[in-house]
Design a protein around this motif. Sequence first.
Motif, PDB file in Angstrom:
ATOM      1  N   GLY A 143       0.788  -1.224   0.000  1.00 58.07           N
ATOM      2  CA  GLY A 143       0.000   0.000   0.000  1.00 58.07           C
ATOM      3  C   GLY A 143       0.817   1.270   0.000  1.00 58.07           C
ATOM      4  N   VAL A 144       2.115   1.176   0.227  1.00 60.68           N
ATOM      5  CA  VAL A 144       2.979   2.360   0.273  1.00 60.68           C
ATOM      6  C   VAL A 144       3.381   2.742  -1.142  1.00 60.68           C
ATOM      7  CG1 VAL A 144       5.169   3.291   1.061  1.00 60.68           C
ATOM      8  CG2 VAL A 144       3.808   1.849   2.578  1.00 60.68           C
ATOM      9  N   GLN A 145       3.140   3.994  -1.490  1.00 58.20           N
ATOM     10  CA  GLN A 145       3.470   4.475  -2.831  1.00 58.20           C
ATOM     11  C   GLN A 145       4.827   5.167  -2.859  1.00 58.20           C
ATOM     12  OE1 GLN A 145       0.708   7.368  -4.329  1.00 58.20           O
ATOM     13  NE2 GLN A 145       1.455   7.237  -6.416  1.00 58.20           N
ATOM     14  N   SER A 146       5.110   5.988  -1.878  1.00 53.37           N
ATOM     15  CA  SER A 146       6.393   6.691  -1.797  1.00 53.37           C
ATOM     16  C   SER A 146       6.704   6.956  -0.333  1.00 53.37           C
ATOM     17  CB  SER A 146       6.369   7.996  -2.600  1.00 53.37           C
ATOM     18  OG  SER A 146       5.398   8.890  -2.065  1.00 53.37           O
ATOM     19  N   VAL A 147       8.000   7.151  -0.061  1.00 51.31           N
ATOM     20  CA  VAL A 147       8.453   7.348   1.315  1.00 51.31           C
ATOM     21  C   VAL A 147       9.566   8.386   1.328  1.00 51.31           C
ATOM     22  CG1 VAL A 147       9.435   6.277   3.382  1.00 51.31           C
ATOM     23  CG2 VAL A 147       7.907   4.961   1.914  1.00 51.31           C
ATOM     24  N   ARG A 148       9.517   9.249   2.330  1.00 58.42           N
ATOM     25  CA  ARG A 148      10.610  10.169   2.607  1.00 58.42           C
ATOM     26  C   ARG A 148      11.061   9.943   4.049  1.00 58.42           C
ATOM     27  NH1 ARG A 148       8.960  16.166   1.318  1.00 58.42           N
ATOM     28  NH2 ARG A 148       7.184  15.486   2.580  1.00 58.42           N
ATOM     29  N   VAL A 149      12.364   9.813   4.232  1.00 58.28           N
ATOM     30  CA  VAL A 149      12.914   9.511   5.554  1.00 58.28           C
ATOM     31  C   VAL A 149      13.945  10.567   5.910  1.00 58.28           C
ATOM     32  CG1 VAL A 149      14.103   7.811   6.988  1.00 58.28           C
ATOM     33  CG2 VAL A 149      12.566   7.051   5.165  1.00 58.28           C
ATOM     34  N   HIS A 163      -1.504   4.706  -1.374  1.00 58.79           N
ATOM     35  CA  HIS A 163      -2.513   4.914  -2.408  1.00 58.79           C
ATOM     36  C   HIS A 163      -3.659   3.916  -2.318  1.00 58.79           C
ATOM     37  CE1 HIS A 163       0.396   2.025  -3.845  1.00 58.79           C
ATOM     38  NE2 HIS A 163      -0.388   1.653  -4.834  1.00 58.79           N
ATOM     39  N   PHE A 164      -3.549   2.895  -1.464  1.00 62.50           N
ATOM     40  CA  PHE A 164      -4.700   2.038  -1.167  1.00 62.50           C
ATOM     41  C   PHE A 164      -4.470   1.416   0.204  1.00 62.50           C
ATOM     42  CE2 PHE A 164      -1.727  -0.845  -3.195  1.00 62.50           C
ATOM     43  CZ  PHE A 164      -1.840  -2.010  -2.482  1.00 62.50           C
ATOM     44  N   ARG A 165      -5.446   0.664   0.665  1.00 66.64           N
ATOM     45  CA  ARG A 165      -5.521   0.139   2.033  1.00 66.64           C
ATOM     46  C   ARG A 165      -5.870   1.268   3.011  1.00 66.64           C
ATOM     47  NH1 ARG A 165      -0.578  -2.994   4.189  1.00 66.64           N
ATOM     48  NH2 ARG A 165      -2.113  -3.565   5.785  1.00 66.64           N
ATOM     49  N   GLU A 166      -6.337   0.863   4.161  1.00 62.63           N
ATOM     50  CA  GLU A 166      -6.652   1.825   5.199  1.00 62.63           C
ATOM     51  C   GLU A 166      -5.366   2.419   5.768  1.00 62.63           C
ATOM     52  OE1 GLU A 166      -9.509   2.967   6.171  1.00 62.63           O
ATOM     53  OE2 GLU A 166     -10.678   1.716   4.793  1.00 62.63           O
ATOM     54  N   LEU A 167      -5.424   3.707   6.064  1.00 60.97           N
ATOM     55  CA  LEU A 167      -4.231   4.373   6.570  1.00 60.97           C
ATOM     56  C   LEU A 167      -3.780   3.785   7.906  1.00 60.97           C
ATOM     57  CD1 LEU A 167      -4.900   8.135   5.710  1.00 60.97           C
ATOM     58  CD2 LEU A 167      -3.589   6.434   4.438  1.00 60.97           C
ATOM     59  N   THR A 168      -4.737   3.394   8.741  1.00 58.13           N
ATOM     60  CA  THR A 168      -4.354   2.822  10.031  1.00 58.13           C
ATOM     61  C   THR A 168      -3.625   1.496   9.865  1.00 58.13           C
ATOM     62  OG1 THR A 168      -6.577   1.834  10.170  1.00 58.13           O
ATOM     63  CG2 THR A 168      -6.227   3.973  11.255  1.00 58.13           C
ATOM     64  N   ASP A 169      -4.059   0.690   8.884  1.00 56.96           N
ATOM     65  CA  ASP A 169      -3.372  -0.583   8.640  1.00 56.96           C
ATOM     66  C   ASP A 169      -1.963  -0.355   8.104  1.00 56.96           C
ATOM     67  OD1 ASP A 169      -5.691  -1.813   9.459  1.00 56.96           O
ATOM     68  OD2 ASP A 169      -6.435  -2.147   7.422  1.00 56.96           O
ATOM     69  N   VAL A 170      -1.843   0.597   7.167  1.00 58.26           N
ATOM     70  CA  VAL A 170      -0.522   0.903   6.616  1.00 58.26           C
ATOM     71  C   VAL A 170       0.391   1.452   7.705  1.00 58.26           C
ATOM     72  CG1 VAL A 170       0.740   2.297   4.939  1.00 58.26           C
ATOM     73  CG2 VAL A 170      -1.478   1.306   4.323  1.00 58.26           C
ATOM     74  N   LEU A 171      -0.162   2.305   8.560  1.00 58.10           N
ATOM     75  CA  LEU A 171       0.630   2.876   9.650  1.00 58.10           C
ATOM     76  C   LEU A 171       1.126   1.797  10.598  1.00 58.10           C
ATOM     77  CD1 LEU A 171       1.690   5.347  11.166  1.00 58.10           C
ATOM     78  CD2 LEU A 171      -0.534   5.501  12.306  1.00 58.10           C
ATOM     79  N   ALA A 172       0.267   0.872  10.954  1.00 58.98           N
ATOM     80  CA  ALA A 172       0.665  -0.199  11.869  1.00 58.98           C
ATOM     81  C   ALA A 172       1.757  -1.073  11.256  1.00 58.98           C
ATOM     82  CB  ALA A 172      -0.552  -1.044  12.237  1.00 58.98           C
ATOM     83  N   ASP A 173       1.587  -1.423   9.973  1.00 61.36           N
ATOM     84  CA  ASP A 173       2.606  -2.243   9.314  1.00 61.36           C
ATOM     85  C   ASP A 173       3.929  -1.499   9.189  1.00 61.36           C
ATOM     86  OD1 ASP A 173       0.745  -4.208   9.138  1.00 61.36           O
ATOM     87  OD2 ASP A 173       0.305  -3.917   6.996  1.00 61.36           O
ATOM     88  N   LEU A 178       9.513  -0.819  10.446  1.00 56.30           N
ATOM     89  CA  LEU A 178      10.623   0.097  10.698  1.00 56.30           C
ATOM     90  C   LEU A 178      11.258  -0.141  12.057  1.00 56.30           C
ATOM     91  CD1 LEU A 178       9.135   3.354   9.159  1.00 56.30           C
ATOM     92  CD2 LEU A 178      10.856   1.836   8.185  1.00 56.30           C
ATOM     93  N   ASP A 179      10.465  -0.530  13.047  1.00 51.63           N
ATOM     94  CA  ASP A 179      11.057  -0.871  14.350  1.00 51.63           C
ATOM     95  C   ASP A 179      11.996  -2.060  14.217  1.00 51.63           C
ATOM     96  OD1 ASP A 179       9.765   1.191  15.621  1.00 51.63           O
ATOM     97  OD2 ASP A 179       8.077  -0.040  16.311  1.00 51.63           O
ATOM     98  N   ASP A 180      11.591  -3.062  13.446  1.00 46.29           N
ATOM     99  CA  ASP A 180      12.469  -4.204  13.211  1.00 46.29           C
ATOM    100  C   ASP A 180      13.720  -3.795  12.442  1.00 46.29           C
ATOM    101  OD1 ASP A 180      10.636  -5.783  14.502  1.00 46.29           O
ATOM    102  OD2 ASP A 180       9.683  -6.519  12.662  1.00 46.29           O
ATOM    103  N   HIS A 196       4.341   9.003   9.620  1.00 49.52           N
ATOM    104  CA  HIS A 196       3.164   9.761   9.186  1.00 49.52           C
ATOM    105  C   HIS A 196       2.738   9.223   7.828  1.00 49.52           C
ATOM    106  CE1 HIS A 196       4.062  12.760  12.340  1.00 49.52           C
ATOM    107  NE2 HIS A 196       5.326  12.586  11.975  1.00 49.52           N
ATOM    108  N   VAL A 197       1.463   8.880   7.706  1.00 51.67           N
ATOM    109  CA  VAL A 197       0.927   8.304   6.474  1.00 51.67           C
ATOM    110  C   VAL A 197      -0.200   9.186   5.979  1.00 51.67           C
ATOM    111  CG1 VAL A 197      -0.070   6.269   5.376  1.00 51.67           C
ATOM    112  CG2 VAL A 197       1.530   5.999   7.286  1.00 51.67           C
ATOM    113  N   VAL A 198      -0.138   9.537   4.691  1.00 46.79           N
ATOM    114  CA  VAL A 198      -1.169  10.381   4.090  1.00 46.79           C
ATOM    115  C   VAL A 198      -1.560   9.784   2.744  1.00 46.79           C
ATOM    116  CG1 VAL A 198      -0.369  12.486   5.225  1.00 46.79           C
ATOM    117  CG2 VAL A 198       0.560  11.866   2.997  1.00 46.79           C
ATOM    118  N   ARG A 199      -2.658  10.307   2.206  1.00 45.85           N
ATOM    119  CA  ARG A 199      -3.099   9.933   0.865  1.00 45.85           C
ATOM    120  C   ARG A 199      -2.403  10.798  -0.175  1.00 45.85           C
ATOM    121  NH1 ARG A 199      -5.171   4.941   1.030  1.00 45.85           N
ATOM    122  NH2 ARG A 199      -6.973   4.784   2.447  1.00 45.85           N
TER     123      ARG A 199
END
Length: 204
Positions: A143-149, A163-173, A178-180, A196-199
């Motif tokens: 579900g992640v389209q792009s990332v800035r770190v 760009h798809f899936r629920e934001l809360t699910d993407v955030l949890a994953d 990232l913790d791992d 931080h996850v946005v559309r």
Amino acid sequence: MSGERERVPVLDEPVPVLEGPPGGGARRFWSVRRVPAALVALAILAVAGLLLYDIAAVRAGRPGMRWRRALADDLATRPLDNVWVLLVALAVMALGLWLLVLAVTPGLRAVLPMRRGAGPVRAGLGRKAVEIVLRDRAMTVTGVQSVRVRVRRSKAVVRAVAHFRELTDVLADLEATLDDAVEELGLARPPQVSVHVVRPARKG
């Protein structure tokens, strides 16, 4: 064994200079600071050369340099509360404080120390390398389209676009992944991950 050579990872940071006794906690690496040292050495060399030449000229019976005589006369007649005297004094004091700060602080803020083993060798990871690892691991989340770190000493800020899936699910994953990833890097002081996850922004 195959005939291919084993690839050795190349660090993008220069090898740091270690100071102080080996062992202890996760101390930061000390910077070589070649540029400030070279500038100070050149300034001292230039001033010492001019003064030495002027002293030799006076000893040889020639008049001293005009600029030195004018400066000496000006300093002898100018009051201490003059604006230019105060400005020069402040500039010299600021330069001295800057050199003191460089002398007592380790520097190399872009190198994060890793956990030490039983041996005397210390290792570190550059922030850019940590950012690349975290970005690549974040892109593996569905579900992640792009990332800035952006990685700092104690915090890693991750901004992802889903760009798809629920934001809360993407955030949890993302947080779990990232913790791992941070734990696997073996940093002595793992940065706290803030995700931080946005559309995606709508066009038009």
